[in-house]
Every structure is written in structure tokens, then in C-alpha cells.
Design an enzyme around this catalytic site. Structure first.
Site, PDB file in Angstrom:
ATOM      1  N   CYS A  34      -8.985  -9.215  -7.451  1.00 37.47           N
ATOM      2  CA  CYS A  34      -9.711  -8.083  -8.027  1.00 37.47           C
ATOM      3  C   CYS A  34      -9.671  -8.158  -9.558  1.00 37.47           C
ATOM      4  O   CYS A  34      -8.935  -8.952 -10.148  1.00 37.47           O
ATOM      5  CB  CYS A  34      -9.121  -6.769  -7.527  1.00 37.47           C
ATOM      6  SG  CYS A  34      -7.530  -6.318  -8.279  1.00 37.47           S
TER       7      CYS A  34
ATOM      8  N   CYS B 183      -6.186  -7.627 -11.176  1.00 39.54           N
ATOM      9  CA  CYS B 183      -5.338  -8.812 -11.007  1.00 39.54           C
ATOM     10  C   CYS B 183      -5.799  -9.941 -11.917  1.00 39.54           C
ATOM     11  O   CYS B 183      -4.981 -10.645 -12.509  1.00 39.54           O
ATOM     12  CB  CYS B 183      -5.337  -9.277  -9.552  1.00 39.54           C
ATOM     13  SG  CYS B 183      -4.363  -8.186  -8.488  1.00 39.54           S
TER      14      CYS B 183
ATOM     15  N   CYS C 176      -1.579  -4.899  -5.603  1.00 40.68           N
ATOM     16  CA  CYS C 176      -2.049  -6.157  -5.019  1.00 40.68           C
ATOM     17  C   CYS C 176      -0.954  -7.217  -5.032  1.00 40.68           C
ATOM     18  O   CYS C 176      -0.015  -7.163  -5.825  1.00 40.68           O
ATOM     19  CB  CYS C 176      -3.246  -6.675  -5.806  1.00 40.68           C
ATOM     20  SG  CYS C 176      -4.667  -5.564  -5.836  1.00 40.68           S
TER      21      CYS C 176
ATOM     22  N   GLU D 131       0.823  -1.205   0.000  1.00 44.26           N
ATOM     23  CA  GLU D 131       0.000   0.000   0.000  1.00 44.26           C
ATOM     24  C   GLU D 131       0.857   1.255   0.000  1.00 44.26           C
ATOM     25  O   GLU D 131       2.057   1.207   0.254  1.00 44.26           O
ATOM     26  CB  GLU D 131      -0.927  -0.018   1.215  1.00 44.26           C
ATOM     27  CG  GLU D 131      -1.913  -1.161   1.160  1.00 44.26           C
ATOM     28  CD  GLU D 131      -2.830  -1.234   2.360  1.00 44.26           C
ATOM     29  OE1 GLU D 131      -3.752  -2.055   2.321  1.00 44.26           O
ATOM     30  OE2 GLU D 131      -2.638  -0.485   3.341  1.00 44.26           O
ATOM     31  N   ASN D 132       0.203   2.376  -0.278  1.00 43.68           N
ATOM     32  CA  ASN D 132       0.886   3.649  -0.351  1.00 43.68           C
ATOM     33  C   ASN D 132      -0.064   4.726   0.130  1.00 43.68           C
ATOM     34  O   ASN D 132      -1.261   4.670  -0.170  1.00 43.68           O
ATOM     35  CB  ASN D 132       1.318   3.901  -1.806  1.00 43.68           C
ATOM     36  CG  ASN D 132       2.248   5.061  -1.940  1.00 43.68           C
ATOM     37  OD1 ASN D 132       1.840   6.212  -1.787  1.00 43.68           O
ATOM     38  ND2 ASN D 132       3.495   4.778  -2.242  1.00 43.68           N
TER      39      ASN D 132
ATOM     40  N   GLU E 110      -1.063 -10.336  -6.043  1.00 44.56           N
ATOM     41  CA  GLU E 110      -0.980 -11.114  -7.278  1.00 44.56           C
ATOM     42  C   GLU E 110      -0.101 -10.422  -8.311  1.00 44.56           C
ATOM     43  O   GLU E 110       0.752 -11.050  -8.951  1.00 44.56           O
ATOM     44  CB  GLU E 110      -2.387 -11.327  -7.873  1.00 44.56           C
ATOM     45  CG  GLU E 110      -3.312 -12.138  -6.999  1.00 44.56           C
ATOM     46  CD  GLU E 110      -4.164 -11.307  -6.050  1.00 44.56           C
ATOM     47  OE1 GLU E 110      -5.287 -11.738  -5.750  1.00 44.56           O
ATOM     48  OE2 GLU E 110      -3.719 -10.216  -5.602  1.00 44.56           O
TER      49      GLU E 110
END
Length: 164
Positions: free
Chosen positions: A112, A115, A74, A65-66, A76
Site C-alpha cells: 500500500c 508501506c 501492514c 488487525e484491530n 511491511e
């Protein structure tokens, strides 16, 4: 006149890890262990992915994350992009995904849309099916025979216009 088409996607629902082959068990456990290395200070949702490679080694990825959302990535895609960048000739023989809250037990999860598109691209690029393990409800494991089953109308290089 419109015609109805029915899509059928087969998924095996395993009731326990004992039903996994030794190779599947290794990639399954690696995905679960990878969640310990997720960088998820905002969502507190840790996702791990493991890729079983043609030589039997396992390559891992985690969600990253950022603060400048949505600049993260993600698990994957970190695994697939990282593998392509560092070991571009490797072939993937299997994939597993696991997820859990930062302080909690593993939960059912599915990849998602972004991905799924990347996963389908890698399978297309490889030219053969890549089996996938996803956690299901009640501790079950969903075994897909191919990544593309998650994205039946995926966009591939075959959809692009021919180059002159």
C-alpha cells in the site's frame, strides 16, 4: 510551458522460484511462511513480509488487525518498525512480501502507499538499494532492484527544510 517526463521502472518478471538465488529463495519462503502468523480476523487476508539481514538472518512481519479499524498495521511496516526497534544497526539486504486469503492460495499483491513510503524511507536511511520480491499474476515473481521503484516521487528527509 509544461514538459512531459517519462518514468521508467525496471522489474524482472520471474516465471518460477527456480530463478531465485538461494538467499532470495530463503527470504521468499520466509515471507510465505509468515502469513501463517498474521492476525487478520476481520479481512481474513494474511500478509507476511521477510527481511534478509546483513548477517544472513531473516526478520519477519505480518499484518496485525484491530477491531478499532484502522488501528492495525501492514506486514511491511511491522517488519521494518520491529527491526528498527529491536536491532537498529542491522542492514537489510533484501525484502519479500506474500499474501493469501485465510483459506486459499497465494495471490498477487503490492504494498500500500503508506508501506511504500516507509519502505522508501528505510532504503534512504540505509543509503543503498534494498531489492524486493513481490508475487505477480500466474505464479510469477516480480523482482525490483530497489524499494524506491515503487514510489518514484517519495518524500524523504532530503525534502525537509534545513535545520538551523
Amino acid at each position: 510551458m509544461a514538459h512531459l517526463h517519462t518514468l521508467t521502472i525496471s522489474v524482472e518478471v520471474l516465471t518460477s522460484e527456480a530463478e531465485l538465488s538461494p538467499a532470495e529463495s530463503a527470504v521468499w519462503q520466509a515471507a510465505r511462511a509468515a502469513t501463517d502468523h498474521a492476525y487478520a480476523p476481520y479481512s481474513h487476508f494474511h500478509v507476511g513480509t521477510a527481511l534478509l539481514l546483513d548477517d544472513g538472518t531473516i526478520f519477519r512481519g505480518t499484518n496485525q488487525e484491530n477491531a478499532a479499524f484502522p488501528s492495525g498495521l501492514c506486514a511491511e511496516r511491522t517488519a521494518l518498525f520491529g527491526l528498527a526497534a529491536s536491532q537498529p544497526t542491522r542492514r537489510i539486504r533484501g525484502m519479500a512480501v506474500a499474501a493469501r486469503p485465510a483459506a486459499g492460495d497465494f495471490v498477487p499483491v503490492s504494498s500500500c502507499g503508506a508501506c511504500r513510503q516507509v519502505m522508501a524511507e528505510y532504503e534512504h536511511r540505509q543509503g543503498e538499494a534494498i531489492p524486493l520480491l513481490l508475487p505477480g499474476p500466474g505464479g510469477t515473481i516480480h523482482r525490483f532492484q530497489r524499494l524506491s521503484d515503487l514510489l518514484p516521487f517519495g518524500f524523504t528527509a532530503d525534502d525537509l527544510p534545513a535545520r538551523p
